[in-house]
Design a protein around this motif. Structure first.
Motif: not given
Lengths: 110, 89, 164, 232, 82, 123
Positions: A10, B10-11, B14
């Motif tokens: 992330l 998933d984030i 995106y």
């Protein structure tokens, strides 16, 4: 382990986002290139590393991929910056000095 | 913890899609050819990420080879345009 | 002798690469070492720049230290770019400066140029002999000496031990 | 203005012809019988994991031979149209030292990767055509970075013709060793272990030959496009 | 289904780049746009589960197509004759 | 379905560029867009819902039957269109190079890239 890998991934994606944001916002080619090279290189490294930690069997190939990106990306951006300078694209008005242009003028006089 | 991990992946996926879109906007706006090549470079690097993420979702290691090809050859396109612009081709 | 060192080094690197790309089995090793021996013989004149790699314990220690320094600088640079992008007024102060390096080998210079491109706020534009022209996003000093100290010297002291 | 209108009408017409085909097409949920038999045959008869390679090299081998011929003809056409200039004067700007050194370091890696791609064509994606293109790209990098680098013409022509000859010879070997109806059948060599690099008969050799041929042809295209075109 | 979003984005990008390649004034910009079309087409092939085709498109579109066009443009002095 | 429409639209854009442009190099760029669109259509026809790539390794579900033969249980996509497009892309590059060399040759003869300047073959 999976959780840490996803967090690393992330963070990498965030750096990628900030890099393309910098490409969008910066005022001239050279500054865009600065943002585009550094942030995306670190972003790619971290995203791929996260995925490699998530499934360990892929780790060797992914480390190789990171090595390739780390080696080719600076070369291409440096070559592009040189080309932009030689093809006469001006630096932005906010820049202070340009030693390369001064040296070129001296060479032509000599 | 593990169920959150997939949501976070998933984030990340995106966010890298949005990154591609933003650099495409720079490609569309860019006043000179060099700006557009910078946008192409950034799109290619985000594309490598996207390929690896697709590979993880499909669970196939064979897709990684495509990303390797892009990592080794993508700078060839950038360098060729650069050499053309500076008159060295 | 130095040529032979470059050949053996390139052969080892290429074989290792082949084994990472495929699985480690006996057949793969045989075919991979054949292919990499052929390639390193064909490109031997170009791979001669590997001659300058030093293979002593001090250089090994220095290269490990260099990797950590490099990763730290890469982190700092990405965060630096992020802060600059996110602040609404874009605090930049760019320009192109000239610095001077002490490295003589080509390999050392290219690693130095790549590291400079990936460190905070600087990007190599052109390399001419021992002078490097660097685009600096936030200029702090004017003359060659102080710019050299600010940009180059972080990496140069490690690279000098590694590649000479 | 009338021309733009005509073009617009033509585009709308073509779109209208093809639209029903697109709209009525529904993605199938299972494989058709021909493809199923290819998949089973590739896995069982040839012992090959990559079904696409099995089709390109074996089941549709004659098509591939024809396509290699088309590639050769296009290359010959380029070489014929752009005759080479004899006195070569370089007005090119020198490249920077960074790119020069980087090209010398990266070209062996790219060539090794190309060889990896066509040697593993039967196990992973890739194969002769892709590997040949990667090798040609590696040499292209040298051309762009070094002003003084030239392709050796004799070497390119030699490797091109010798690999085409060996390709046909390997096809004929199947005809000789396995009997009729087996042109380009690779099963005259042992099938080997599943997922090993030395397996599936002669397929890796055939695909490597295709790779060398394609690579040298693309190198010759680049060479004729680079110099030449001034002499009529 | 996160894959469907990637597919939509890639389709939008490739169509946008194609329209841009037709409309733009300079030839080199059209060339860079065709590079973007090639990249997005390659990732679409990957999503269509055809990695062989994706790899071919990657090897061809990453370097060689651009270079072939650029050499021809060098011979015709920039190629701007519209 | 979506990819099919995208391929069709790319084909139409390519034909449009080929018809409307006067510069020969731009016509060839239109041709390469048309090429890409055609390949997208062919690959999209071979897709099977929720299927994976036709490379049978550990990720694909297989079973051994009694004689030692292998039965592929997992869904794979149709390999024939992939094999067709694979060679078509390489040939597309060669054909593009041929067209470009024609363009260079025309420029050397007529000193112009505008397609309207070449009137010898007009009827």
């Amino acid at each position: 382990m999976l959780f840490i890998a996803s967090i690393i991934s992330l963070l990498g994606a965030l750096f990628l986002f900030l890099g393309s944001m910098g490409v969008l916002r910066m005022p001239d080619v050279y500054n865009r290139m600065q943002a585009g090279t550094k942030a995306t290189t670190l972003g790619t490294m971290m995203t791929l590393l996260g995925i490699g930690l998530a499934n360990t069997a892929w780790l060797p190939k992914i480390l190789l991929l990171i090595l390739f990106v780390l080696f080719t990306n600076p070369i291409s951006s440096s070559a592009l910056a040189r080309a932009a300078h030689f093809s006469g694209i001006k630096l932005t008005d906010r820049s202070i000095r340009d030693n390369l242009a001064d040296d070129k003028v001296e060479e032509q006089d000599a | 913890m593990v169920e959150y991990a997939y949501i976070i992946f998933d984030i990340a996926y995106y966010i890298s899609l949005i990154a591609i879109l933003l650099s495409f906007i720079r490609f569309y706006l860019g006043p000179t050819a060099a700006d557009r090549v910078v946008a192409l470079d950034v799109i290619t690097i985000c594309g490598i990420n996207l390929i690896i993420q697709i590979a993880m979702r499909a669970g196939r290691i064979v897709y990684v080879d495509v990303a390797l090809v892009y990592a080794l050859l993508s700078f060839l396109g950038v360098i060729s345009v650069a050499r053309y612009l500076e008159g060295g081709l | 002798m130095r040529r032979v060192k470059a050949l053996i080094l390139s052969y080892l690197i290429l074989t290792g690469l082949w084994l990472v790309l495929s699985e480690v089995t006996r057949n793969e090793f045989i075919i991979g070492s054949l292919v990499s021996a052929t390639i390193s013989l064909i490109f031997s004149s170009r791979l001669a720049i590997l001659e300058n790699v030093k293979l002593n314990p001090k250089a090994l220690f220095c290269s490990i230290k260099f990797i950590f320094v490099f990763l730290r600088e890469l982190f700092k640079s990405a965060i630096d770019v992020a802060i600059r992008v996110l602040s609404p007024s874009l605090p930049i102060n760019p320009g192109i400066v000239k610095v001077r390096t002490k490295l003589h080998s080509k390999l050392g210079r290219i690693v130095l140029a790549n590291s400079i491109t990936l460190t905070p706020g600087t990007m190599t534009v052109e390399a001419k002999g021992e002078y490097l022209y660097i685009h600096w996003i936030d200029i702090k000093s004017d003359d060659i000496e102080s710019a050299t100290v600010a940009i180059v010297s972080t990496f140069e002291k490690h690279l000098e031990v590694m590649y000479g | 203005m009338i021309k733009y209108l005509l073009v617009f009408v033509a585009i709308i017409g073509i779109g209208y012809i093809f639209l029903p085909f697109v709209m009525e097409f529904s993605t199938p949920t299972k494989l058709n019988p021909l493809a199923t038999s290819y998949v089973q045959g590739s896995v069982n008869e040839l012992n090959m994991p990559n079904v696409v390679t099995a089709i390109v090299v074996t089941y549709r081998g004659l098509d591939t031979l024809g396509e290699v011929t088309v590639l050769f003809l296009a290359t010959a056409g380029v070489g014929f149209l752009l005759k080479r200039k004899h006195d070569m004067v370089n007005h090119r700007r020198k490249c920077s030292e960074i790119l020069c050194t980087g090209a010398s370091l990266l070209t062996p890696l790219i060539v090794l990767f190309g060889v990896y791609i066509f040697a593993h064509g039967h196990l992973s994606p890739g194969g002769g055509f892709q590997g040949g293109v990667v090798i040609a790209s590696g040499f292209l990098l040298l051309v762009m970075a070094n002003i003084s680098f030239h392709f050796s013409h004799n070497l390119i022509h030699f490797s091109e013709s010798i690999s085409g000859f060996i390709y046909v010879l390997l096809g004929l070997a199947g005809l000789v060793l396995l009997g009729a109806n087996s042109f380009l059948d690779p099963r005259y060599l042992p099938a080997g272990k599943w997922l090993d690099i030395v397996s599936t008969g002669a397929v890796p050799i055939i695909y490597s030959i295709i790779g060398i041929k394609g690579g040298s042809e693309l190198c010759s295209v680049i060479d004729s496009l680079q110099h030449g075109g001034t002499e009529l | 289904m996160p894959e469907i979003f990637a597919l939509i984005l890639l389709i939008v990008i490739s169509l946008g780049a194609a329209v841009y390649a037709v409309f733009t004034k300079k030839t080199i910009t059209a060339l860079i746009a065709s590079g973007i079309i090639s990249l997005s087409a390659s990732i679409i092939y990957l999503l269509m589960a055809a990695p062989d085709v994706a790899m071919t498109e990657a090897t061809i579109g990453a370097g060689l197509t651009t270079v072939v066009f650029l050499y021809a443009m060098k011979h015709v002095k920039g190629g701007e004759d519209d | 379905m979506m990819v099919l429409i995208c391929g069709l639209l790319l084909m139409l854009i390519g034909i449009w560029a080929m018809l409307i442009k006067k510069n020969i190099i731009r016509i060839i760029i239109g041709f390469s867009i048309l090429d890409t669109g055609t390949h997208l259509v062919i690959v999209a026809i071979g897709y099977v819902k929720h299927a994976t790539a036709p490379i049978v390794d550990k990720a694909v579900n297989i079973s051994q039957n009694a004689e030692g033969g292998i039965q592929v249980l997992g869904k794979v996509v149709d390999p024939v269109p992939s094999a067709l497009v694979l060679t078509a892309i390489v040939i597309g590059l060669a054909v593009t190079a041929l067209l470009l060399s024609f363009a260079v040759r025309l420029y050397k003869v007529g000193n112009s890239l505008n397609i309207n300047d070449y009137e010898e073959l007009k009827w």
